[in-house]
Design an enzyme around this catalytic site. Structure first.
Site, PDB file in Angstrom:
ATOM      1  N   ASP A 186       0.858  -1.192   0.000  1.00  0.00           N
ATOM      2  CA  ASP A 186       0.000   0.000   0.000  1.00  0.00           C
ATOM      3  C   ASP A 186       0.893   1.241   0.000  1.00  0.00           C
ATOM      4  OD1 ASP A 186      -2.359  -1.595   0.404  1.00  0.00           O
ATOM      5  OD2 ASP A 186      -1.904  -1.666   2.551  1.00  0.00           O
ATOM      6  N   ARG A 195     -12.889   0.319  -6.966  1.00  0.00           N
ATOM      7  CA  ARG A 195     -12.520   0.769  -5.621  1.00  0.00           C
ATOM      8  C   ARG A 195     -11.838   2.136  -5.633  1.00  0.00           C
ATOM      9  NH1 ARG A 195     -10.973  -4.675  -2.167  1.00  0.00           N
ATOM     10  NH2 ARG A 195     -13.014  -5.600  -2.391  1.00  0.00           N
ATOM     11  N   LYS A 208     -13.586   2.417  -2.444  1.00  0.00           N
ATOM     12  CA  LYS A 208     -14.475   1.487  -1.737  1.00  0.00           C
ATOM     13  C   LYS A 208     -14.654   2.069  -0.328  1.00  0.00           C
ATOM     14  CE  LYS A 208     -15.848  -2.719  -0.059  1.00  0.00           C
ATOM     15  NZ  LYS A 208     -17.226  -3.162  -0.345  1.00  0.00           N
TER      16      LYS A 208
END
Ligand SMILES: *[C@@H]1O[C@H](CO)[C@@H](O)[C@H](O)[C@H]1NC(C)=O
Length: 389
Positions: A186, A268, A271
């Site tokens: 990430d 997403r 999301k």
């Protein structure tokens, strides 16, 4: 907040072009101030700004308990710093184009074996850069700022968690976190925090989420003027667009999403879920081959003044509360709690957004709410990303 480079002393002796550059480098500081929910964030505050000498020093400065202004004036490359791993991962059912632009997966949290990889997924060997899968730990009271468009974090993202708060991340480019793999890393993960401002950054070639506000309470967060660049050669949707972009599912989160340019993604984006109150204002979604919003149970979203251009599905599913600023008449309902009339969204070659729910507007009462301008793609695109401030 000010750092005077020795180079400034020489500025008078060099050409005007160079001296302008040196002049720009001479003084480092966070620029502007957060709007919206994270208004008031100070990051490193008045701490002197300084450039770390190495990836190791950067890692230390980010994580220690000293208030700091950390300047990235070049690329800090973490690839290879923790070695590589080869182990069993999988080719998920979503990879219908193996070897030809698809995205395989690392078996993070048994994702490959617990059903998430889908019927027909197969075990394969994966080799990835270990640095990418965990972010650099960021402590409280930090400003992390880039110089011009030179501040790059390659191969490792940032993680603000476990109660770290008051953090500003401005004008840096985070890139190349095992983009070939789902769970490759990430770019910015926030999980259990408060007062975080993510501003004028660029994210590209990220394996997993570009920004994720995980399941802990991240409280007040402003995500503004960032470029989310989804162009990839490893797409979970096999079409050159990144699927995993923004994930907002904190247990008590207030998120302002303003002025972001989110392009070439396929899902997403974001999301949403958990217990999140989200104000998405003046963002520009462009060339999205799947969906922008996927609104899960528990999240409340006002989306206004945004531009959706070539976005197949602006809102996939709405299990929470969603107001899509549908008409000027309906938008007047914003005034009481947001202190402005909501701005209508703009659409070009896109699906519809819908969303007429005003029942949750009281949640905005008394909060710092970002202002809204009329939807304008050019203004948003020109102002988003690194090297713009
Ligand atoms: C961050 O700054 C605040 C305000 O100065 C201070 O109270 C707090 O202890 C600092 N946090 C850390 C971890 O140093």
């Amino acid at each position: 907040m000010k750092f005077t480079a020795a180079a400034l002393v020489l500025a008078g002796a060099v050409s005007s072009v160079e001296s302008a550059v040196l002049g720009e480098r001479a003084t480092y500081a966070v620029k502007g101030a957060a709007e919206g929910f994270a208004k008031g964030v100070t990051g490193g505050g008045s701490a002197a700004c300084a450039v770390p000498s190495s990836t190791t020093q950067l890692k230390t400065w980010l994580s220690d308990s000293t208030a700091r202004c950390i300047v990235l004036d070049k690329e800090f490359n973490f690839k290879g710093t923790e070695g590589t791993v080869t182990e069993n991962g999988c080719r998920p059912a979503s990879n219908k184009c193996p070897g030809n632009g698809g995205q395989d997966a690392i078996n993070q949290a048994s994702w490959c074996t617990n059903g998430n990889a889908g019927t027909g997924s197969t075990t394969i060997k994966v080799t990835y850069d270990k640095a990418g899968i965990s972010g650099l730990i960021v402590g409280s009271n930090k400003s992390i700022i880039g110089v011009g468009s030179k501040g790059v974090l390659r191969g490792k993202g940032l993680r603000i968690a476990n109660g770290a708060k008051n953090v500003i991340i401005q004008n840096i480019h985070i890139t190349e976190l095992n983009p070939q793999y789902i769970w490759g890393g990430d770019a910015i993960a926030v999980d259990g925090s408060d007062s975080v401002w993510i501003d004028h950054n660029k994210f590209s070639l990220i394996g997993r989420q570009m920004v994720v506000l995980g399941n802990g309470a991240s409280n007040r967060v402003t995500i503004s003027n960032n470029e989310f660049d989804g162009v990839t050669s490893w797409s979970a949707t096999c079409d050159g667009h990144h699927y995993w972009t923004i994930y907002l599912t904190g247990s008590n989160d207030l998120v302002t999403l303003k002025g972001n340019y989110i392009h070439h993604t396929s899902g997403r984006s974001p999301k949403t879920g958990g217990n999140s109150l989200i104000h998405a204002v003046n963002n520009y979604w462009y060339a999205n081959s799947g969906h922008a919003f996927d609104n899960g149970a528990g999240s409340k979203v006002i989306a206004e003044g945004n531009v959706f251009q070539n976005v197949v599905t602006p809102l996939l599913e709405n299990k929470g509360n969603f107001f899509g600023a549908p008409t000027t008449t309906a938008n007047a309902a914003c005034s009481a709690n947001l202190k402005h009339t909501c701005q209508i969204n703009a659409f070009g070659s896109s699906g519809t957004l819908g969303g007429t729910d005003t029942s949750f507007f009281g949640s905005f009462a008394g909060k710092n709410v970002a202002s809204a301008a009329a939807a304008n793609a050019g203004t948003i695109q020109n102002g988003a990303g690194i090297g713009k401030i």
